[in-house]
Design a protein around this motif. Structure first.
Motif, PDB file in Angstrom:
ATOM      1  N   LEU A 125      -0.456   2.080  -8.421  1.00 19.54           N
ATOM      2  CA  LEU A 125      -0.463   3.044  -7.333  1.00 19.54           C
ATOM      3  C   LEU A 125      -0.139   2.363  -6.004  1.00 19.54           C
ATOM      4  CD1 LEU A 125      -0.957   6.014  -6.618  1.00 19.54           C
ATOM      5  CD2 LEU A 125      -3.370   5.468  -6.340  1.00 19.54           C
ATOM      6  N   LYS A 126      -0.665   1.181  -5.819  1.00 18.03           N
ATOM      7  CA  LYS A 126      -0.396   0.418  -4.593  1.00 18.03           C
ATOM      8  C   LYS A 126       1.093   0.058  -4.507  1.00 18.03           C
ATOM      9  CE  LYS A 126      -1.931  -3.647  -2.053  1.00 18.03           C
ATOM     10  NZ  LYS A 126      -2.787  -4.829  -2.041  1.00 18.03           N
ATOM     11  N   LYS A 127       1.681  -0.402  -5.627  1.00 20.36           N
ATOM     12  CA  LYS A 127       3.111  -0.735  -5.648  1.00 20.36           C
ATOM     13  C   LYS A 127       3.972   0.485  -5.320  1.00 20.36           C
ATOM     14  CE  LYS A 127       3.428  -4.312  -9.221  1.00 20.36           C
ATOM     15  NZ  LYS A 127       3.984  -4.588 -10.561  1.00 20.36           N
ATOM     16  N   MET A 128       3.614   1.623  -5.912  1.00 21.94           N
ATOM     17  CA  MET A 128       4.386   2.842  -5.698  1.00 21.94           C
ATOM     18  C   MET A 128       4.284   3.306  -4.246  1.00 21.94           C
ATOM     19  SD  MET A 128       3.451   4.849  -9.206  1.00 21.94           S
ATOM     20  CE  MET A 128       4.863   5.830  -9.640  1.00 21.94           C
ATOM     21  N   THR A 129       3.102   3.215  -3.686  1.00 21.24           N
ATOM     22  CA  THR A 129       2.896   3.642  -2.304  1.00 21.24           C
ATOM     23  C   THR A 129       3.649   2.724  -1.348  1.00 21.24           C
ATOM     24  OG1 THR A 129       0.734   4.534  -2.892  1.00 21.24           O
ATOM     25  CG2 THR A 129       1.143   4.137  -0.557  1.00 21.24           C
ATOM     26  N   GLU A 130       3.517   1.420  -1.550  1.00 19.94           N
ATOM     27  CA  GLU A 130       4.198   0.461  -0.676  1.00 19.94           C
ATOM     28  C   GLU A 130       5.714   0.544  -0.817  1.00 19.94           C
ATOM     29  OE1 GLU A 130       2.406  -3.277  -1.737  1.00 19.94           O
ATOM     30  OE2 GLU A 130       0.628  -2.888  -0.516  1.00 19.94           O
ATOM     31  N   GLY A 131       6.212   0.769  -2.042  1.00 20.59           N
ATOM     32  CA  GLY A 131       7.651   0.846  -2.275  1.00 20.59           C
ATOM     33  C   GLY A 131       8.244   2.209  -1.974  1.00 20.59           C
ATOM     34  N   LYS A 132       7.384   3.193  -1.705  1.00 17.95           N
ATOM     35  CA  LYS A 132       7.794   4.563  -1.402  1.00 17.95           C
ATOM     36  C   LYS A 132       8.642   5.172  -2.521  1.00 17.95           C
ATOM     37  CE  LYS A 132       7.338   3.958   3.498  1.00 17.95           C
ATOM     38  NZ  LYS A 132       7.953   3.796   4.773  1.00 17.95           N
ATOM     39  N   PHE A 133       8.187   4.984  -3.752  1.00 19.35           N
ATOM     40  CA  PHE A 133       8.835   5.644  -4.882  1.00 19.35           C
ATOM     41  C   PHE A 133       7.778   6.302  -5.736  1.00 19.35           C
ATOM     42  CE2 PHE A 133       8.556   1.091  -5.742  1.00 19.35           C
ATOM     43  CZ  PHE A 133       7.819   1.049  -6.917  1.00 19.35           C
ATOM     44  N   ARG A 134       8.203   7.306  -6.522  1.00 20.95           N
ATOM     45  CA  ARG A 134       7.250   8.142  -7.248  1.00 20.95           C
ATOM     46  C   ARG A 134       7.304   7.969  -8.754  1.00 20.95           C
ATOM     47  NH1 ARG A 134       9.033  13.783  -4.893  1.00 20.95           N
ATOM     48  NH2 ARG A 134      11.007  12.792  -5.332  1.00 20.95           N
ATOM     49  N   HIS A 135       8.249   7.195  -9.251  1.00 24.46           N
ATOM     50  CA  HIS A 135       8.412   7.027 -10.698  1.00 24.46           C
ATOM     51  C   HIS A 135       8.499   5.543 -11.033  1.00 24.46           C
ATOM     52  CE1 HIS A 135      10.072  10.950  -9.616  1.00 24.46           C
ATOM     53  NE2 HIS A 135       9.606  11.352 -10.785  1.00 24.46           N
ATOM     54  N   MET A 136       7.834   5.160 -12.127  1.00 25.67           N
ATOM     55  CA  MET A 136       7.864   3.758 -12.526  1.00 25.67           C
ATOM     56  C   MET A 136       7.947   3.651 -14.048  1.00 25.67           C
ATOM     57  SD  MET A 136       5.200   0.643 -11.695  1.00 25.67           S
ATOM     58  CE  MET A 136       5.475   0.591  -9.949  1.00 25.67           C
ATOM     59  N   PRO A 137       9.029   3.018 -14.533  1.00 23.78           N
ATOM     60  CA  PRO A 137       9.119   2.788 -15.980  1.00 23.78           C
ATOM     61  C   PRO A 137       8.067   1.777 -16.436  1.00 23.78           C
ATOM     62  CG  PRO A 137      11.271   2.559 -14.920  1.00 23.78           C
ATOM     63  CD  PRO A 137      10.236   2.610 -13.830  1.00 23.78           C
ATOM     64  N   VAL A 138       7.568   1.995 -17.636  1.00 20.62           N
ATOM     65  CA  VAL A 138       6.591   1.088 -18.237  1.00 20.62           C
ATOM     66  C   VAL A 138       7.335   0.260 -19.280  1.00 20.62           C
ATOM     67  CG1 VAL A 138       4.393   0.923 -19.457  1.00 20.62           C
ATOM     68  CG2 VAL A 138       4.809   2.838 -17.903  1.00 20.62           C
ATOM     69  N   VAL A 139       7.239  -1.053 -19.154  1.00 19.98           N
ATOM     70  CA  VAL A 139       7.984  -1.962 -20.014  1.00 19.98           C
ATOM     71  C   VAL A 139       7.026  -2.943 -20.677  1.00 19.98           C
ATOM     72  CG1 VAL A 139       9.796  -3.726 -20.068  1.00 19.98           C
ATOM     73  CG2 VAL A 139      10.023  -1.770 -18.527  1.00 19.98           C
ATOM     74  N   LYS A 140       7.222  -3.127 -21.991  1.00 21.12           N
ATOM     75  CA  LYS A 140       6.440  -4.117 -22.730  1.00 21.12           C
ATOM     76  C   LYS A 140       7.410  -4.918 -23.592  1.00 21.12           C
ATOM     77  CE  LYS A 140       2.497  -4.732 -25.745  1.00 21.12           C
ATOM     78  NZ  LYS A 140       1.375  -4.096 -26.407  1.00 21.12           N
ATOM     79  N   ASN A 141       7.366  -6.223 -23.458  1.00 20.06           N
ATOM     80  CA  ASN A 141       8.258  -7.122 -24.201  1.00 20.06           C
ATOM     81  C   ASN A 141       9.720  -6.715 -24.031  1.00 20.06           C
ATOM     82  OD1 ASN A 141       5.981  -8.501 -25.172  1.00 20.06           O
ATOM     83  ND2 ASN A 141       5.813  -7.096 -26.905  1.00 20.06           N
ATOM     84  N   ASP A 142      10.117  -6.445 -22.795  1.00 22.19           N
ATOM     85  CA  ASP A 142      11.484  -6.061 -22.434  1.00 22.19           C
ATOM     86  C   ASP A 142      11.946  -4.752 -23.057  1.00 22.19           C
ATOM     87  OD1 ASP A 142      11.810  -8.311 -20.793  1.00 22.19           O
ATOM     88  OD2 ASP A 142      12.448  -9.537 -22.493  1.00 22.19           O
ATOM     89  N   ARG A 143      11.013  -3.914 -23.510  1.00 28.37           N
ATOM     90  CA  ARG A 143      11.353  -2.603 -24.090  1.00 28.37           C
ATOM     91  C   ARG A 143      10.651  -1.512 -23.304  1.00 28.37           C
ATOM     92  NH1 ARG A 143      15.499  -2.249 -26.964  1.00 28.37           N
ATOM     93  NH2 ARG A 143      14.689  -0.414 -27.992  1.00 28.37           N
ATOM     94  N   LEU A 144      11.377  -0.447 -23.024  1.00 28.53           N
ATOM     95  CA  LEU A 144      10.777   0.716 -22.374  1.00 28.53           C
ATOM     96  C   LEU A 144       9.745   1.340 -23.296  1.00 28.53           C
ATOM     97  CD1 LEU A 144      13.837   2.546 -20.815  1.00 28.53           C
ATOM     98  CD2 LEU A 144      11.791   1.819 -19.596  1.00 28.53           C
TER      99      LEU A 144
END
Length: 174
Positions: A125-144
């Protein structure tokens, strides 16, 4: 003088009835909530487009799925970028009447900020607020493995707070 309904404690009344209204676990449990917990309740559906798709296709998918952003992937499903409604609106202001035929590659954000399932929601939430974006992909081991929105995080946290309040009320009332 004690009220008539008062009954003095007798020997053994409170044996083995310890309460812990505040503990390190209870105070930090919500602060330690991870992205994985949110995704487990939300689901891991990921909608994507390709870099060579045109914006009219993106607009159609966003409208049909009732979402605000799409990940851009290659033929193997690897993350290449992200494109949002905001990206499209900004380009429409720059190139009125010429935006829909343009390719996704020209509008997408290529340096995508991602998170992992193990990340804390408070950090995301902090990253999204500071970056002013509302969507964030979740990645594990270089896979979405999912996509979360700022709305998902806020709604999840609100449900936690409501549950917390209900638990407190039950503790007080009994």
């Amino acid at each position: 003088m004690a009220p008539s309904s008062y009954q003095a404690p007798s020997r053994g009344d409170k044996t083995d009835k310890k309460t812990h209204s505040q503990s390190l676990e209870s105070n930090l449990s919500n602060a330690q909530t991870t992205v994985a917990k949110l995704i487990s309740g939300k689901g891991d559906a990921i909608f994507s487009v390709r870099a060579n798709d045109n914006i009219s296709h993106v607009v159609q998918v966003l409208s049909e799925k009732h979402i605000g952003a799409l990940v851009v992937t290659d033929q193997n499903g690897a993350l290449q970028g992200i494109i949002s409604e905001r990206d499209i609106v900004r380009r429409m202001a720059e190139t009125p009447g010429q935006t829909l035929p343009q390719e996704v590659d020209a509008l997408m954000t290529k340096n995508v900020v991602t998170c992992s399932p193990d990340d804390l929601l408070s950090d995301v939430l902090k990253k999204m607020t500071e970056g002013k974006f509302r969507h964030m992909p979740v990645v594990k081991n270089d896979r979405l493995c999912g996509m979360i929105t700022i709305g998902d995080v806020v709604n999840f946290r609100l449900k936690e707070v409501e549950y917390e309040a209900l638990r407190m009320k039950q503790m007080i009332v009994g």
